[in-house]
Design an enzyme around this catalytic site. Structure first.
Site, short mmCIF file in Angstrom:
data_model
loop_
_atom_site.label_atom_id
_atom_site.label_comp_id
_atom_site.label_asym_id
_atom_site.label_seq_id
_atom_site.Cartn_x
_atom_site.Cartn_y
_atom_site.Cartn_z
N HIS A 89 16.25 -50.68 -10.08
CA HIS A 89 17.54 -50.10 -10.40
C HIS A 89 18.16 -50.88 -11.54
CE1 HIS A 89 21.53 -48.38 -10.00
NE2 HIS A 89 20.90 -47.39 -9.40
N ASP A 116 16.46 -43.55 -3.35
CA ASP A 116 15.60 -42.38 -3.40
C ASP A 116 14.25 -42.59 -2.73
OD1 ASP A 116 17.38 -40.69 -4.53
OD2 ASP A 116 17.02 -41.48 -6.53
N1 CMC Z 1 7.56 -49.98 -11.14
C1 CMC Z 1 6.95 -50.95 -11.90
N2 CMC Z 1 7.60 -51.69 -12.82
C2 CMC Z 1 8.90 -51.44 -13.02
C3 CMC Z 1 9.60 -50.47 -12.29
C4 CMC Z 1 8.88 -49.73 -11.32
N3 CMC Z 1 9.49 -48.78 -10.59
N4 CMC Z 1 10.89 -50.41 -12.69
C5 CMC Z 1 11.00 -51.36 -13.65
N5 CMC Z 1 9.81 -51.97 -13.85
C6 CMC Z 1 9.55 -53.07 -14.79
C7 CMC Z 1 9.47 -52.58 -16.22
O1 CMC Z 1 8.14 -52.28 -16.60
C8 CMC Z 1 10.04 -53.75 -16.97
O2 CMC Z 1 9.03 -54.73 -17.08
P1 CMC Z 1 8.99 -55.69 -18.38
O3 CMC Z 1 10.27 -56.48 -18.36
O4 CMC Z 1 7.78 -56.53 -18.16
O5 CMC Z 1 8.88 -54.79 -19.58
C9 CMC Z 1 11.11 -54.33 -16.03
O6 CMC Z 1 10.69 -53.93 -14.72
C10 CMC Z 1 12.51 -53.78 -16.29
O7 CMC Z 1 12.44 -52.36 -16.32
P2 CMC Z 1 13.38 -51.46 -17.20
O8 CMC Z 1 12.81 -50.08 -17.32
O9 CMC Z 1 13.70 -52.17 -18.48
O10 CMC Z 1 14.68 -51.46 -16.30
P3 CMC Z 1 15.88 -50.44 -16.37
O11 CMC Z 1 17.03 -51.12 -15.78
O12 CMC Z 1 16.04 -49.90 -17.76
O13 CMC Z 1 15.38 -49.21 -15.47
C11 CMC Z 1 14.96 -47.80 -13.63
C12 CMC Z 1 15.78 -48.97 -14.17
C13 CMC Z 1 15.57 -47.32 -12.32
C14 CMC Z 1 14.99 -46.62 -14.61
C15 CMC Z 1 13.49 -48.28 -13.41
O14 CMC Z 1 13.46 -49.34 -12.48
C16 CMC Z 1 12.58 -47.15 -12.95
O15 CMC Z 1 12.03 -46.42 -13.79
N6 CMC Z 1 12.38 -47.01 -11.59
C17 CMC Z 1 11.60 -45.92 -11.07
C18 CMC Z 1 12.43 -44.65 -11.05
C19 CMC Z 1 13.47 -44.65 -9.95
O16 CMC Z 1 13.17 -44.93 -8.80
N7 CMC Z 1 14.71 -44.24 -10.32
C20 CMC Z 1 15.79 -44.05 -9.35
C21 CMC Z 1 16.92 -45.00 -9.53
S1 CMC Z 1 18.02 -44.93 -8.11
C22 CMC Z 1 18.70 -43.34 -8.15
C23 CMC Z 1 19.74 -43.21 -9.19
O17 CMC Z 1 20.80 -43.84 -9.02
O18 CMC Z 1 19.51 -42.48 -10.16
#
Ligand code: CMC
Length: 428
Positions: free
Chosen positions: A306, A363
């Site tokens: 998140h 989720d």
């Molecule tokens: N699985 C594997 N690696 C992950 C994941 C994951 N689900 N989420 C983040 N990472 C890694 C990512 O590769 C990155 O690694 P590095 O620093 O080595 O490049 C690091 O963690 C940070 O990720 P980010 O994408 O820069 O983080 P963000 O804050 O921009 O994204 C997120 C947050 C929710 C979009 C992301 O964690 C994600 O894609 N999760 C899966 C989708 C998901 O479950 N979304 C629902 C969120 S809760 C419902 C809502 O409120 O919408």
């Protein structure tokens, strides 16, 4: 007390003194609105450290795992209030008295039907259309039906559109499902609660009596409650941005639905369940965890991570409990649940997920509950959109009620060509 200032100096030269603003909780913010006068803009794609508004609706402390609506903690709301009470709180600011609550329930109940012509919109979709596609279109189309709500300067009309949206979203959502499976639309029933009514419109058929299970209705209500609002997430910010141009409420909510649809946001519940199905059996969990860690593979564990929560998602804590309760009460033994629990365990113990603070989010568990209560996978994000409508419209209403609102208009760091000589087509 003297106002705090942040001094911006570039190459040792002071450029600007910028005021620091404090809210009632959370990080202070540096007010950079005058920075353009000094020849600078800030650069923050993805809004990692940018507050886009002042809001009194929802407070999140991601580090501590705190989520409060109008100051009320989410676990108290989830356990002691129902969804319509939470809707009232989000829209009006305080918990309702019994009289206020009864009046509110009465208003919502009396707006659940949609104009028959709105129902005809569905005939234009192919039966295999994704229900989110239908929701985007039909919610936007509401602007052409409810002309009496379109003066956005009038707080009474704004509130009426909020009530209409909260009331009609379940009706439209269930219609999208019924259309996709070729069954007749089921009309709302006023004696049922909000959650019961949604289940009735989803699952009853004219040929026989449908009795709503209290366990399922309770779980549904909790899912609605836990998704009701989440401050300035992508879809809420989309609604605010659309609304900042003066667009009507139904168009703004349609924009929110579109933004929610993506798998990184509301589409994660559907994507999570598809992922569990793809993993399929316990022996394949390690393989998928390895893929999620492999940077050359775009696969991510859906339902994990998140932007804001870096210790745990407080909604997930309540949802996890509900998940176990529902599965136990309904006597469901689903092999996908075993996969989910194994995945949860690995991710909570694996250094990659610990270091990156990737925890199961709301989720992850809501998808499992929705499956257990018979909601089809492609309706998961629709359920999220229905639940979040109150959050979207509360933020939209708050924004329009604040003085000095400006159209949302970010700047950019331009990296393209400049001053090129244009050569006419016949000479190129
Ligand atoms: N699985 C594997 N690696 C992950 C994941 C994951 N689900 N989420 C983040 N990472 C890694 C990512 O590769 C990155 O690694 P590095 O620093 O080595 O490049 C690091 O963690 C940070 O990720 P980010 O994408 O820069 O983080 P963000 O804050 O921009 O994204 C997120 C947050 C929710 C979009 C992301 O964690 C994600 O894609 N999760 C899966 C989708 C998901 O479950 N979304 C629902 C969120 S809760 C419902 C809502 O409120 O919408």
């Amino acid at each position: 007390m003297a106002e705090s200032k942040a001094t911006l100096s570039i190459d040792g030269i002071v450029v600007a003194d910028l005021p620091i603003l404090s809210g009632s909780a959370g990080n202070d913010v540096i007010d950079i609105r005058t920075l353009g006068n000094y020849g600078y803009f800030t650069y923050d794609p993805g809004f990692l450290a940018t507050a886009s508004c002042e809001s009194a609706i929802t407070y999140i402390d991601g580090g501590k795992g705190i989520l409060q609506h109008r100051g009320y903690p989410i676990d108290s709301l989830a356990k002691q209030a129902n969804y319509l009470e939470v809707c009232y709180i989000l829209l009006n600011g305080d918990a309702p008295t019994m009289t206020q609550y009864d009046e509110f329930v009465d208003i919502i109940t009396n707006h659940t039907m949609v104009h028959e012509k709105l129902a005809h919109f569905f005939q234009g979709f192919l039966p295999d259309a994704h229900p989110m596609a239908m929701l985007c279109g039909v919610v936007g189309a509401m602007s052409s039906f409810y002309h009496s709500d379109l003066d956005i300067e009038d707080p009474v009309q704004r509130m009426r559109s909020a009530h209409r949206l909260i009331a009609k979203m379940p009706t439209i959502s269930a219609m999208a499902y019924k259309y996709s499976i070729g069954q007749p639309f089921v009309y709302p029933r006023n004696e049922l609660s909000y959650a019961e009514n949604f289940l009735h419109m989803m699952f009853s058929v004219p040929a026989e009596e449908y009795v709503v299970s209290p366990t399922v209705a309770r779980a549904m209500d909790r899912i609605f409650t836990l998704h009701a609002d989440h401050e300035q997430n992508a879809s809420t910010s989309t609604v605010r941005l659309a609304g900042s141009s003066g667009a009507n409420p139904y168009a703004c909510i349609a924009a929110g639905v579109a933004s929610l649809w993506g798998p990184a946001h509301g589409g994660a519940n559907e994507a999570c369940l598809k992922m569990l199905e793809q993993i399929g059996t316990l022996d394949r969990v390690d393989e998928f965890v390895a893929r999620a860690k492999d940077k050359s593979d775009s696969f991510r564990l859906m339902g994990f991570g998140h932007r804001v929560y870096k210790n745990f998602d407080p909604r997930a804590t309540v949802m996890r409990e509900t998940c176990h309760e529902v599965l136990k009460e309904l006597g469901i033994k689903d092999p996908l649940l075993d996969v989910a629990m194994a995945l949860e365990k690995v991710a909570l113990e694996d250094p990659y997920f610990i270091e990156k603070k990737l925890y199961p989010n709301v989720d992850f568990y809501s998808g499992i509950i929705l499956k257990a209560i018979g909601i089809p996978t492609n309706m998961f994000t629709v359920v999220f959109a229905m639940s979040r409508t109150v959050g979207w419209i509360s933020h939209w209403d708050e924004m329009l009620g604040q003085a000095g609102q400006k159209i949302g208009r970010p700047r950019q760091n331009y990296i393209g060509e400049i001053d090129r000589e244009f050569i006419p087509l016949n000479k190129r």
